[in-house]
Design a protein around this motif. Sequence first.
Motif, PDB file in Angstrom:
ATOM      1  N   ILE A 231     -18.069   2.999 -10.300  1.00  0.00           N
ATOM      2  CA  ILE A 231     -16.600   3.127 -10.218  1.00  0.00           C
ATOM      3  C   ILE A 231     -16.278   2.816  -8.765  1.00  0.00           C
ATOM      4  CG2 ILE A 231     -14.641   4.719 -10.478  1.00  0.00           C
ATOM      5  CD1 ILE A 231     -16.242   6.127 -12.690  1.00  0.00           C
ATOM      6  N   ASP A 232     -16.137   1.531  -8.499  1.00  0.00           N
ATOM      7  CA  ASP A 232     -16.176   1.114  -7.106  1.00  0.00           C
ATOM      8  C   ASP A 232     -15.075   0.124  -6.740  1.00  0.00           C
ATOM      9  OD1 ASP A 232     -17.346   1.490  -4.666  1.00  0.00           O
ATOM     10  OD2 ASP A 232     -18.573  -0.318  -4.816  1.00  0.00           O
ATOM     11  N   ARG A 233     -13.929   0.247  -7.393  1.00  0.00           N
ATOM     12  CA  ARG A 233     -12.799  -0.584  -7.003  1.00  0.00           C
ATOM     13  C   ARG A 233     -11.990   0.169  -5.951  1.00  0.00           C
ATOM     14  NH1 ARG A 233     -11.977  -4.992  -9.991  1.00  0.00           N
ATOM     15  NH2 ARG A 233     -13.009  -5.129 -12.012  1.00  0.00           N
ATOM     16  N   ASP A 234     -11.087  -0.559  -5.305  1.00  0.00           N
ATOM     17  CA  ASP A 234     -10.290   0.047  -4.242  1.00  0.00           C
ATOM     18  C   ASP A 234      -9.041   0.703  -4.841  1.00  0.00           C
ATOM     19  OD1 ASP A 234      -8.917   0.703  -1.977  1.00  0.00           O
ATOM     20  OD2 ASP A 234      -8.413  -1.355  -1.424  1.00  0.00           O
ATOM     21  N   PHE A 235      -9.086   2.023  -5.073  1.00  0.00           N
ATOM     22  CA  PHE A 235      -7.886   2.750  -5.487  1.00  0.00           C
ATOM     23  C   PHE A 235      -7.953   4.157  -4.883  1.00  0.00           C
ATOM     24  CE2 PHE A 235     -10.876   2.889  -9.107  1.00  0.00           C
ATOM     25  CZ  PHE A 235     -10.975   4.250  -9.371  1.00  0.00           C
TER      26      PHE A 235
ATOM     27  N   GLN B 295      -2.150  -1.643 -12.000  1.00  0.00           N
ATOM     28  CA  GLN B 295      -2.639  -1.062 -10.746  1.00  0.00           C
ATOM     29  C   GLN B 295      -1.801  -1.563  -9.560  1.00  0.00           C
ATOM     30  OE1 GLN B 295      -6.874  -1.529 -10.033  1.00  0.00           O
ATOM     31  NE2 GLN B 295      -6.692  -0.655  -7.991  1.00  0.00           N
ATOM     32  N   GLN B 296      -1.470  -2.881  -9.598  1.00  0.00           N
ATOM     33  CA  GLN B 296      -0.709  -3.456  -8.476  1.00  0.00           C
ATOM     34  C   GLN B 296       0.720  -2.926  -8.424  1.00  0.00           C
ATOM     35  OE1 GLN B 296      -1.354  -7.545  -9.405  1.00  0.00           O
ATOM     36  NE2 GLN B 296      -3.257  -7.659  -8.202  1.00  0.00           N
ATOM     37  N   ASN B 297       1.322  -2.703  -9.597  1.00  0.00           N
ATOM     38  CA  ASN B 297       2.747  -2.322  -9.621  1.00  0.00           C
ATOM     39  C   ASN B 297       2.966  -0.823  -9.809  1.00  0.00           C
ATOM     40  OD1 ASN B 297       3.304  -5.028  -9.447  1.00  0.00           O
ATOM     41  ND2 ASN B 297       3.314  -5.310 -11.662  1.00  0.00           N
TER      42      ASN B 297
ATOM     43  N   ARG C  22      -9.824   0.083 -15.345  1.00  0.00           N
ATOM     44  CA  ARG C  22     -10.469  -1.221 -15.102  1.00  0.00           C
ATOM     45  C   ARG C  22     -11.987  -1.046 -15.005  1.00  0.00           C
ATOM     46  NH1 ARG C  22      -8.060  -3.985 -10.012  1.00  0.00           N
ATOM     47  NH2 ARG C  22      -9.148  -5.825 -10.798  1.00  0.00           N
ATOM     48  N   CYS C  23     -12.415   0.076 -14.414  1.00  0.00           N
ATOM     49  CA  CYS C  23     -13.864   0.332 -14.296  1.00  0.00           C
ATOM     50  C   CYS C  23     -14.453   0.609 -15.681  1.00  0.00           C
ATOM     51  CB  CYS C  23     -14.125   1.482 -13.341  1.00  0.00           C
ATOM     52  SG  CYS C  23     -13.630   1.085 -11.646  1.00  0.00           S
ATOM     53  N   TYR C  24     -13.722   1.332 -16.516  1.00  0.00           N
ATOM     54  CA  TYR C  24     -14.151   1.560 -17.914  1.00  0.00           C
ATOM     55  C   TYR C  24     -14.313   0.204 -18.606  1.00  0.00           C
ATOM     56  CZ  TYR C  24     -12.486   2.491 -22.840  1.00  0.00           C
ATOM     57  OH  TYR C  24     -12.271   2.497 -24.193  1.00  0.00           O
TER      58      TYR C  24
ATOM     59  N   GLN D 115      -0.919   6.898 -10.710  1.00  0.00           N
ATOM     60  CA  GLN D 115      -0.882   5.797 -11.677  1.00  0.00           C
ATOM     61  C   GLN D 115      -1.804   4.655 -11.230  1.00  0.00           C
ATOM     62  OE1 GLN D 115       0.478   6.183 -14.568  1.00  0.00           O
ATOM     63  NE2 GLN D 115       1.287   8.163 -13.940  1.00  0.00           N
ATOM     64  N   ARG D 116      -1.823   4.403  -9.911  1.00  0.00           N
ATOM     65  CA  ARG D 116      -2.698   3.345  -9.383  1.00  0.00           C
ATOM     66  C   ARG D 116      -4.168   3.702  -9.667  1.00  0.00           C
ATOM     67  NH1 ARG D 116       0.451   2.492  -5.346  1.00  0.00           N
ATOM     68  NH2 ARG D 116      -0.517   3.843  -3.816  1.00  0.00           N
ATOM     69  N   SER D 117      -4.471   4.983  -9.518  1.00  0.00           N
ATOM     70  CA  SER D 117      -5.855   5.436  -9.726  1.00  0.00           C
ATOM     71  C   SER D 117      -6.233   5.407 -11.204  1.00  0.00           C
ATOM     72  CB  SER D 117      -6.029   6.848  -9.170  1.00  0.00           C
ATOM     73  OG  SER D 117      -5.770   6.852  -7.785  1.00  0.00           O
ATOM     74  N   LEU D 118      -5.294   5.804 -12.072  1.00  0.00           N
ATOM     75  CA  LEU D 118      -5.596   5.773 -13.512  1.00  0.00           C
ATOM     76  C   LEU D 118      -5.863   4.334 -13.959  1.00  0.00           C
ATOM     77  CD1 LEU D 118      -2.985   8.379 -14.841  1.00  0.00           C
ATOM     78  CD2 LEU D 118      -5.488   8.615 -14.858  1.00  0.00           C
TER      79      LEU D 118
END
Length: 303
Positions: free
Chosen positions: A120-124, A245-247, A261-263, A253-256
Amino acid sequence: MYLVVGATGPVGLGGEICRQLRAAGQPVRALVRPTANADRLANLGRIGVELIDGDLKNPRSLHEACRGIETVISTASMMVSSQEGDTVENVDGAGQPDLVDAANAAGVVSFVYFSFSKHIDRDFPFRNAKRAVERRLKHSRLAYTILRPTFLMEVWLSPIAGFDFRNSHARIHGRGRNPISWISMYDVARFAVISLGTPLARNATFELGGPEAISPLDTVRIFEELGGRRFQLEFVSEEELTEEQQNAPDSLQRSLAGLSRCYAAGDVIDMTAILRSFPMALTSVRDYARRVLGDDPTLTDRF
Ligand SMILES: NC(=O)c1ccc[n+]([C@@H]2O[C@H](COP(=O)([O-])OP(=O)(O)OC[C@H]3O[C@@H](n4cnc5c(N)ncnc54)[C@H](OP(=O)(O)O)[C@@H]3O)[C@@H](O)[C@H]2O)c1
């Protein structure tokens, strides 16, 4: 004495850790908020957990709670069940490092922190907060154990995340074909408890998964087979999740969206080596489905 922070949530990881520790005769204090669910607070009292009022947003309360404590176990997070005034930034982002600092200052010996899988390694914001707490712990004088479970069955295969098995409806993030080593909250709690005080767990980080990696579509098939009803599926594409995530209007909400996306990307954890050092039986998705669909009386909720 153990201090558990996060013992009153709806998913129940912290509460289950309290239950297992008390069943083993261990003294447990839980930091709780007056706004917590009354039944869960009463359950903690009933099993002999000492309750102390506090809030991760209030550093003074953390100092009070850490007094006389040998090990802090923090499962707290605002992601699933935020109360008014909770944000990713002030709970997971600032409150958890404040708890590490309070434990340090109070002479606590060790700290068990619940993070999540390295994949789980995206930027959020939530992921950045988790990794920052891990770093804070590693730079403290506390002996640390960092547990990094992958996606919990009790969250991602439950109505909390749109997997509504009672109404045979599931929200699938992405195409649903990438495998995940879904893990049960009960097994994460068990792992935490058996690792306590074990030299192997001192200053260690463990990636935790269940007994098998299967795709979201395969989990649906298991529920369809055991429940005897076809599911209706709602797919949220990776493009939609990226846009979400962007909007997103806020960090939650950005984190959810980031987690979803990681799921979608899948998360396989090989438990072979860990189970050699910490032998335990792991719950499969089929076991979990039997429990929640209610036809296995040995697997009813234990807390
Ligand atoms: N969901 C997953 O798939 C997954 C995967 C890997 C790791 N994890 C991690 O596992 C841990 C446990 O998750 P969970 O789903 O069991 O949590 P949960 O049921 O939502 O419980 C959250 C707990 O944190 C407490 N809390 C929140 N904000 C607080 C604050 N400001 N001060 C004090 N306590 C506060 C809540 O107290 P109140 O009752 O007062 O709100 C509650 O007791 C979390 O750290 C989570 O990130 C989850």
